[in-house]
Design a protein around this motif. Structure first.
Motif, PDB file in Angstrom:
ATOM      1  N   GLU A   1       0.242 -53.039   0.721  1.00  0.00           N
ATOM      2  CA  GLU A   1      -0.343 -51.788   0.252  1.00  0.00           C
ATOM      3  C   GLU A   1      -0.470 -51.777  -1.268  1.00  0.00           C
ATOM      4  O   GLU A   1      -1.463 -51.288  -1.811  1.00  0.00           O
ATOM      5  N   GLN A   2       0.518 -52.310  -1.959  1.00  0.00           N
ATOM      6  CA  GLN A   2       0.421 -52.401  -3.426  1.00  0.00           C
ATOM      7  C   GLN A   2      -0.749 -53.273  -3.842  1.00  0.00           C
ATOM      8  O   GLN A   2      -1.520 -52.907  -4.749  1.00  0.00           O
ATOM      9  N   ARG A   3      -0.881 -54.428  -3.206  1.00  0.00           N
ATOM     10  CA  ARG A   3      -1.973 -55.337  -3.583  1.00  0.00           C
ATOM     11  C   ARG A   3      -3.336 -54.701  -3.311  1.00  0.00           C
ATOM     12  O   ARG A   3      -4.274 -54.830  -4.117  1.00  0.00           O
ATOM     13  N   ALA A   4      -3.455 -54.000  -2.193  1.00  0.00           N
ATOM     14  CA  ALA A   4      -4.723 -53.326  -1.882  1.00  0.00           C
ATOM     15  C   ALA A   4      -5.018 -52.229  -2.893  1.00  0.00           C
ATOM     16  O   ALA A   4      -6.166 -52.027  -3.305  1.00  0.00           O
ATOM     17  N   LEU A   5      -3.973 -51.525  -3.331  1.00  0.00           N
ATOM     18  CA  LEU A   5      -4.166 -50.472  -4.320  1.00  0.00           C
ATOM     19  C   LEU A   5      -4.617 -51.051  -5.655  1.00  0.00           C
ATOM     20  O   LEU A   5      -5.539 -50.526  -6.295  1.00  0.00           O
TER      21      LEU A   5
ATOM     22  N   GLU B   1      -8.840 -51.230  -3.213  1.00  0.00           N
ATOM     23  CA  GLU B   1      -9.246 -51.225  -1.810  1.00  0.00           C
ATOM     24  C   GLU B   1      -8.530 -50.168  -0.981  1.00  0.00           C
ATOM     25  O   GLU B   1      -8.734 -50.100   0.240  1.00  0.00           O
ATOM     26  N   ALA B   2      -7.669 -49.369  -1.611  1.00  0.00           N
ATOM     27  CA  ALA B   2      -6.904 -48.378  -0.850  1.00  0.00           C
ATOM     28  C   ALA B   2      -6.734 -47.120  -1.685  1.00  0.00           C
ATOM     29  O   ALA B   2      -6.820 -47.143  -2.924  1.00  0.00           O
ATOM     30  N   ALA B   3      -6.477 -46.027  -0.985  1.00  0.00           N
ATOM     31  CA  ALA B   3      -6.187 -44.746  -1.625  1.00  0.00           C
ATOM     32  C   ALA B   3      -4.786 -44.306  -1.238  1.00  0.00           C
ATOM     33  O   ALA B   3      -4.258 -44.691  -0.193  1.00  0.00           O
ATOM     34  N   VAL B   4      -4.182 -43.486  -2.096  1.00  0.00           N
ATOM     35  CA  VAL B   4      -2.837 -42.965  -1.863  1.00  0.00           C
ATOM     36  C   VAL B   4      -2.928 -41.468  -1.598  1.00  0.00           C
ATOM     37  O   VAL B   4      -3.519 -40.723  -2.389  1.00  0.00           O
TER      38      VAL B   4
ATOM     39  N   ALA C   1      -2.587 -46.674   1.062  1.00  0.00           N
ATOM     40  CA  ALA C   1      -1.327 -47.175   0.521  1.00  0.00           C
ATOM     41  C   ALA C   1      -0.376 -46.001   0.429  1.00  0.00           C
ATOM     42  O   ALA C   1      -0.785 -44.871   0.138  1.00  0.00           O
ATOM     43  N   GLY C   2       0.892 -46.250   0.670  1.00  0.00           N
ATOM     44  CA  GLY C   2       1.870 -45.186   0.623  1.00  0.00           C
ATOM     45  C   GLY C   2       2.329 -44.871  -0.790  1.00  0.00           C
ATOM     46  O   GLY C   2       2.005 -45.562  -1.758  1.00  0.00           O
ATOM     47  N   LEU C   3       3.119 -43.824  -0.891  1.00  0.00           N
ATOM     48  CA  LEU C   3       3.592 -43.378  -2.199  1.00  0.00           C
ATOM     49  C   LEU C   3       4.495 -44.410  -2.863  1.00  0.00           C
ATOM     50  O   LEU C   3       4.514 -44.512  -4.085  1.00  0.00           O
ATOM     51  N   TRP C   4       5.235 -45.199  -2.089  1.00  0.00           N
ATOM     52  CA  TRP C   4       6.069 -46.228  -2.703  1.00  0.00           C
ATOM     53  C   TRP C   4       5.225 -47.235  -3.475  1.00  0.00           C
ATOM     54  O   TRP C   4       5.626 -47.704  -4.537  1.00  0.00           O
ATOM     55  N   ALA C   5       4.061 -47.576  -2.950  1.00  0.00           N
ATOM     56  CA  ALA C   5       3.169 -48.491  -3.661  1.00  0.00           C
ATOM     57  C   ALA C   5       2.680 -47.852  -4.959  1.00  0.00           C
ATOM     58  O   ALA C   5       2.667 -48.493  -6.022  1.00  0.00           O
TER      59      ALA C   5
END
Length: 312
Positions: free
Chosen positions: A31-35, A39-42, A161-165
């Motif tokens: 998820e971090q890498r996608a962010l 490529e991802a939203a939180v 991606a989650g908040l941890w990312a």
């Protein structure tokens, strides 16, 4: 309000005050890498949104808060602070003007106190302050955006991606979070908010005397540091854990996270006088510090923008 995105398979709720959104969806580092790649939203829909409308909104907010807002252009995002009379940080706002109103998102559970203060300061000006519970915050590597809360469910099939990312990248970027990397004594110089959230020459506002005095005459008593933590330890230091130098407590840990490239990292606030090359213990974990706010901040010394990494 609980996010509908918590209903996704694998979604794990974050801890308070972020319990209404997902900490992760099953693969923190992916998820971090996608962010990072855009490529991802939180989902940050636990953030509370305040709407300030009316013809006088920008000049009024400019007079009450630390950032220069009277010339803010529609679509331009910025940050500002509400300080107490002694210059200590009470609220941190991330905001944009959409041409009709200022939309500011703040920490969960703080909107009502902010609205109460702003309402007391309206006098006869053409402004109106309300909660914008119809809006939710989504964040990407490019920044924040508002979406109708009723449409959050539309993102169930999109990369998330989650908040941890998000928090790991925020810590890497040296960006403090109110209530996590600050306390009731925090002044803006200590955590690097001069510039991003404080304009030094815009004129008077509540708490401005402290900002000016520290900038022109003195140094803040504490400074924000970025910590590279010992990766051989299984646990992260807890929020509020002591930072130790030569057997003496010199500060406290703020936010901590596991980064997909850097390993375990954290932000901490320590005494200004701690040497910048000192090895520290953060909640019992060995830590090497990286300067965010230099010891000589203040006295017309600004933070090198190169020290502040970006989420990208």
């Amino acid at each position: 309000m609980r996010s509908p995105l918590l209903d996704l398979p694998g979604a794990v709720a974050a801890d308070a005050p972020d319990a209404d959104v997902a900490a992760h969806y099953g693969d923190l580092f992916a998820e971090q890498r996608a962010l990072v790649k855009g490529e991802a939203a939180v989902d940050r829909s636990n953030r509370e949104v305040v709407r300030v409308s009316g013809a006088d909104r920008l000049t009024w907010l400019n007079d009450l808060t630390s950032q220069k807002l009277d010339t803010l252009q529609p679509g331009e995002w910025t940050q500002t602070l509400v300080l107490d009379p002694q210059g200590r940080v009470e609220h941190h706002l991330t905001l944009v003007d959409d041409g009709a109103a200022v939309l500011a998102h703040v920490e969960p559970g703080t909107a009502d106190a902010l609205i109460g203060y702003l309402d007391r300061m309206r006098f006869m000006l053409r402004v109106e302050v309300t909660r914008a519970d119809d809006l939710a915050v989504l964040s990407t590597a490019a920044g924040d955006s508002y979406v109708p809360r009723a449409e959050l469910g539309d993102h169930l099939g999109k990369p998330l991606a989650g908040l941890w990312a998000y928090e790991a990248l925020r810590i890497e970027a040296h960006r403090p979070r109110l209530g996590f990397d600050t306390d009731h004594k925090t002044i803006p110089h200590e955590v690097g908010w001069i510039g991003p959230a404080v304009h030094l020459t815009k004129g008077c506002y509540r708490g401005q005397e402290t900002v000016a005095r520290v900038h022109n005459l003195g140094h803040p008593p504490r400074r924000l540091v970025f910590l590279h933590l010992d990766g051989s330890v299984d646990t992260l230091p807890a929020h509020g854990a002591p930072v130790i130098f030569e057997s003496q407590e010199v500060g406290t840990v703020g936010s901590a996270a596991r980064h997909h490239e850097l390993g375990p990292i954290a932000l901490a606030v320590i005494k200004r006088t701690v040497p910048v090359d000192a090895q520290l213990l953060a909640g019992g974990v060995a830590a090497a510090q990286e300067v965010v706010v230099p010891p000589d901040a203040g006295r017309n010394v600004s933070i090198d923008p190169g020290l502040r990494r970006r989420i990208r």
